[in-house]
Design a protein around this motif. Sequence first.
Motif, PDB file in Angstrom:
ATOM      1  N   THR A  54       0.842  -1.204   0.000  1.00 30.17           N
ATOM      2  CA  THR A  54       0.000   0.000   0.000  1.00 30.17           C
ATOM      3  C   THR A  54       0.874   1.249   0.000  1.00 30.17           C
ATOM      4  O   THR A  54       1.798   1.369   0.801  1.00 30.17           O
ATOM      5  CB  THR A  54      -0.926   0.029   1.233  1.00 30.17           C
ATOM      6  OG1 THR A  54      -1.781  -1.129   1.198  1.00 30.17           O
ATOM      7  CG2 THR A  54      -1.801   1.270   1.242  1.00 30.17           C
TER       8      THR A  54
ATOM      9  N   ARG B 182       0.585   5.701  -0.372  1.00 23.71           N
ATOM     10  CA  ARG B 182      -0.330   6.841  -0.340  1.00 23.71           C
ATOM     11  C   ARG B 182       0.306   8.026  -1.074  1.00 23.71           C
ATOM     12  O   ARG B 182       1.360   8.511  -0.661  1.00 23.71           O
ATOM     13  CB  ARG B 182      -0.648   7.237   1.106  1.00 23.71           C
ATOM     14  CG  ARG B 182      -1.575   6.260   1.816  1.00 23.71           C
ATOM     15  CD  ARG B 182      -1.871   6.715   3.221  1.00 23.71           C
ATOM     16  NE  ARG B 182      -0.673   6.750   4.041  1.00 23.71           N
ATOM     17  CZ  ARG B 182      -0.592   7.390   5.199  1.00 23.71           C
ATOM     18  NH1 ARG B 182      -1.632   8.066   5.660  1.00 23.71           N
ATOM     19  NH2 ARG B 182       0.525   7.362   5.906  1.00 23.71           N
TER      20      ARG B 182
ATOM     21  N   CYS C 259      -8.238  15.970  -8.220  1.00 26.34           N
ATOM     22  CA  CYS C 259      -8.902  14.715  -7.837  1.00 26.34           C
ATOM     23  C   CYS C 259     -10.162  14.443  -8.648  1.00 26.34           C
ATOM     24  O   CYS C 259     -10.502  13.286  -8.898  1.00 26.34           O
ATOM     25  CB  CYS C 259      -9.216  14.724  -6.338  1.00 26.34           C
ATOM     26  SG  CYS C 259      -7.725  14.500  -5.326  1.00 26.34           S
TER      27      CYS C 259
ATOM     28  N   ILE D  21     -10.999  10.928 -10.503  1.00 32.64           N
ATOM     29  CA  ILE D  21     -12.210  10.131 -10.232  1.00 32.64           C
ATOM     30  C   ILE D  21     -13.027   9.958 -11.518  1.00 32.64           C
ATOM     31  O   ILE D  21     -13.525   8.866 -11.801  1.00 32.64           O
ATOM     32  CB  ILE D  21     -13.052  10.788  -9.122  1.00 32.64           C
ATOM     33  CG1 ILE D  21     -12.272  10.759  -7.791  1.00 32.64           C
ATOM     34  CG2 ILE D  21     -14.405  10.102  -8.970  1.00 32.64           C
ATOM     35  CD1 ILE D  21     -12.828  11.652  -6.707  1.00 32.64           C
TER      36      ILE D  21
ATOM     37  N   GLY E 286     -17.364   8.546 -11.397  1.00 31.38           N
ATOM     38  CA  GLY E 286     -16.361   7.553 -10.965  1.00 31.38           C
ATOM     39  C   GLY E 286     -15.819   6.707 -12.110  1.00 31.38           C
ATOM     40  O   GLY E 286     -15.159   5.687 -11.878  1.00 31.38           O
TER      41      GLY E 286
ATOM     42  N   LYS F  35     -12.618   3.897 -11.943  1.00 36.60           N
ATOM     43  CA  LYS F  35     -13.047   2.516 -12.209  1.00 36.60           C
ATOM     44  C   LYS F  35     -12.190   1.906 -13.323  1.00 36.60           C
ATOM     45  O   LYS F  35     -11.751   0.761 -13.236  1.00 36.60           O
ATOM     46  CB  LYS F  35     -14.527   2.506 -12.607  1.00 36.60           C
ATOM     47  CG  LYS F  35     -15.086   1.106 -12.810  1.00 36.60           C
ATOM     48  CD  LYS F  35     -16.544   1.155 -13.271  1.00 36.60           C
ATOM     49  CE  LYS F  35     -17.067  -0.250 -13.554  1.00 36.60           C
ATOM     50  NZ  LYS F  35     -18.411  -0.235 -14.158  1.00 36.60           N
TER      51      LYS F  35
ATOM     52  N   ARG G  52      -8.758   1.064 -11.960  1.00 34.86           N
ATOM     53  CA  ARG G  52      -8.814  -0.157 -11.124  1.00 34.86           C
ATOM     54  C   ARG G  52      -8.862  -1.410 -11.996  1.00 34.86           C
ATOM     55  O   ARG G  52      -8.149  -2.377 -11.753  1.00 34.86           O
ATOM     56  CB  ARG G  52     -10.048  -0.112 -10.221  1.00 34.86           C
ATOM     57  CG  ARG G  52      -9.946   0.845  -9.051  1.00 34.86           C
ATOM     58  CD  ARG G  52     -11.278   0.923  -8.315  1.00 34.86           C
ATOM     59  NE  ARG G  52     -11.258   1.908  -7.242  1.00 34.86           N
ATOM     60  CZ  ARG G  52     -12.304   2.630  -6.877  1.00 34.86           C
ATOM     61  NH1 ARG G  52     -13.462   2.494  -7.501  1.00 34.86           N
ATOM     62  NH2 ARG G  52     -12.217   3.491  -5.884  1.00 34.86           N
TER      63      ARG G  52
ATOM     64  N   GLN H 149      -6.154  -1.493  -6.251  1.00 30.64           N
ATOM     65  CA  GLN H 149      -7.238  -0.778  -5.584  1.00 30.64           C
ATOM     66  C   GLN H 149      -6.822   0.686  -5.446  1.00 30.64           C
ATOM     67  O   GLN H 149      -5.691   0.980  -5.036  1.00 30.64           O
ATOM     68  CB  GLN H 149      -7.491  -1.373  -4.187  1.00 30.64           C
ATOM     69  CG  GLN H 149      -8.227  -2.702  -4.201  1.00 30.64           C
ATOM     70  CD  GLN H 149      -9.613  -2.577  -4.823  1.00 30.64           C
ATOM     71  OE1 GLN H 149     -10.376  -1.682  -4.491  1.00 30.64           O
ATOM     72  NE2 GLN H 149      -9.925  -3.480  -5.744  1.00 30.64           N
TER      73      GLN H 149
ATOM     74  N   GLN I  28      -8.171   4.484  -3.935  1.00 26.37           N
ATOM     75  CA  GLN I  28      -9.176   5.224  -3.168  1.00 26.37           C
ATOM     76  C   GLN I  28      -8.718   6.664  -3.010  1.00 26.37           C
ATOM     77  O   GLN I  28      -7.564   6.914  -2.634  1.00 26.37           O
ATOM     78  CB  GLN I  28      -9.377   4.591  -1.786  1.00 26.37           C
ATOM     79  CG  GLN I  28     -10.102   3.247  -1.835  1.00 26.37           C
ATOM     80  CD  GLN I  28     -10.366   2.703  -0.436  1.00 26.37           C
ATOM     81  OE1 GLN I  28      -9.503   2.778   0.427  1.00 26.37           O
ATOM     82  NE2 GLN I  28     -11.545   2.165  -0.222  1.00 26.37           N
TER      83      GLN I  28
ATOM     84  N   ALA J  99      -9.308  10.068  -0.935  1.00 26.35           N
ATOM     85  CA  ALA J  99      -9.909  10.535   0.323  1.00 26.35           C
ATOM     86  C   ALA J  99     -10.916  11.640   0.051  1.00 26.35           C
ATOM     87  O   ALA J  99     -10.701  12.489  -0.825  1.00 26.35           O
ATOM     88  CB  ALA J  99      -8.820  11.037   1.265  1.00 26.35           C
TER      89      ALA J  99
ATOM     90  N   VAL K 216      -4.350   9.840  -1.887  1.00 27.76           N
ATOM     91  CA  VAL K 216      -4.827   8.825  -2.826  1.00 27.76           C
ATOM     92  C   VAL K 216      -4.106   7.527  -2.469  1.00 27.76           C
ATOM     93  O   VAL K 216      -2.882   7.435  -2.590  1.00 27.76           O
ATOM     94  CB  VAL K 216      -4.539   9.219  -4.289  1.00 27.76           C
ATOM     95  CG1 VAL K 216      -4.962   8.097  -5.229  1.00 27.76           C
ATOM     96  CG2 VAL K 216      -5.264  10.521  -4.640  1.00 27.76           C
ATOM     97  N   THR K 217      -4.859   6.533  -1.980  1.00 30.48           N
ATOM     98  CA  THR K 217      -4.274   5.276  -1.514  1.00 30.48           C
ATOM     99  C   THR K 217      -4.337   4.221  -2.613  1.00 30.48           C
ATOM    100  O   THR K 217      -5.392   3.985  -3.197  1.00 30.48           O
ATOM    101  CB  THR K 217      -5.016   4.764  -0.257  1.00 30.48           C
ATOM    102  OG1 THR K 217      -5.006   5.802   0.733  1.00 30.48           O
ATOM    103  CG2 THR K 217      -4.344   3.530   0.316  1.00 30.48           C
TER     104      THR K 217
END
Length: 342
Positions: A122, A124, A132, A136, A140, A144, A147, A153, A155, A157, A169-170
Motif C-alpha cells: 500500500t 499513499r 482529484c 475520479i 467515478g 473505475k 482499477r 485498488q 481510493q 480521500a 490517494v491510496t
Amino acid sequence: MPFSGAARPSQESLWSSRPSCREMESKVSEGGLNVTLTIRLLMHGKEVGSIIGKKGETVKKMREESGARINISEGNCPERIVTITGPTDAIFKAFAMIAYKFEEDITNSMSNSTATSKPPVTLRLVVPASQCGSLIGKGGSKIKEIRESTGAQVQVAGDMLPNSTERAVTISGTPDAIIQCVKQICVVMLESPPKGATIPYRPKPASTPVIFAGGQAYTIQGQYAIPHPDQLTKLHQLAMQQTPFTPLGQTTPAFPGLDASPPASTHELTIPNDLIGCIIGRQGTKINEIRQMSGAQIKIANATEGSSERQITITGTPANISLAQYLINARLTSEVTGMGAL
C-alpha cells in the motif's frame, strides 16, 4: 501531485494533437515526453525507515539506480513526506524499487507470523484536491477504469489533509499493479494540471504532553515523566514569580479551609500589524504553541481599517496569562533582534 516544468515542452505544443489517454500512457511509460514530474508520498515512520535503510544505504541505492531525486521531509513526525522528482522513466524506476522493498518487508514480517494471506503493498500519494475530480472521472468512470486495467485498488480521500489543499490517494495491490496504476495516474495529472495555488500538506511533529511539578517541567514519554530541557522550566518559574496569588491547593490564612484556585481573568495587548505574523506563525503554528505551553486562551482581533495595531486578548489564570505574555514578548524580541524562532 504538483509537476515541475523544468524539462516540459510548451503546453501548446504538447497538447496540440490531444493524444488519447492510452497513447499518452505509452509515451509517459517510455519517457517519450521527457517530462519532469514531482510525486509526493505520505509514509509512516516505519515505512520511511525501510526506505532509508541502515546508514542511508537503501535510499542511496534507489537514487543511484533510478536516477530520480528522492527527498524525505525532516522532523519528529509520525508521518513523513517522501518527494520523488525526475524524468518519467526515473520516477517509475524509483516507484518500482519502493513497491518491491515494501513487498519484501511484508514477506519478512510474515515469516514470523501465523497469517496465511499476504496483505497487499500500500502506498499513499498526496495529490492537489483540484486534480482529484479528473482522477475520479464523471460518475467515478476514470477511477473505475484505472482499477480494472491495473488490478490495483485506488481510493481518493473525501477530505483534504489538515491545513492543506491536498488529498491522499491510496493505492494497494502487487508491486506490478501499483506501478501500472501510478503510470495511469501520472497521465491524468498531466492532462489536468492543478487549478489555482496548492497549499502542500506538512505533517505535524509528534507533540508530547508537558507537566509542571515542584518548579520543574517534565515531558510524558510512555509511563515515565522525563525532566524537560531548562527552557520550559525557566518559563514556568518566571510565570510563577510574576503571579500575585497563593499556589494552587494552598489556603490563605484569612480564609481557612477555602481553596485558593485563582479565577480566570482577561488581559489585553496591542501588537503592531507588521509584527503580528511572527506571533501567529505559518498556518497558526506559533500561536498554537503559545496556547499549548501557557494553557491560556488567546484571541487575535481582525485587522481594522486605518489601524496600525491588532488587539490580542488573553484569558486564563494569572499564571496562564503571565506565561502567555512572556512567550509573546519572547517571540517579538527574537523577531526584532533577528534571532529567529523561539
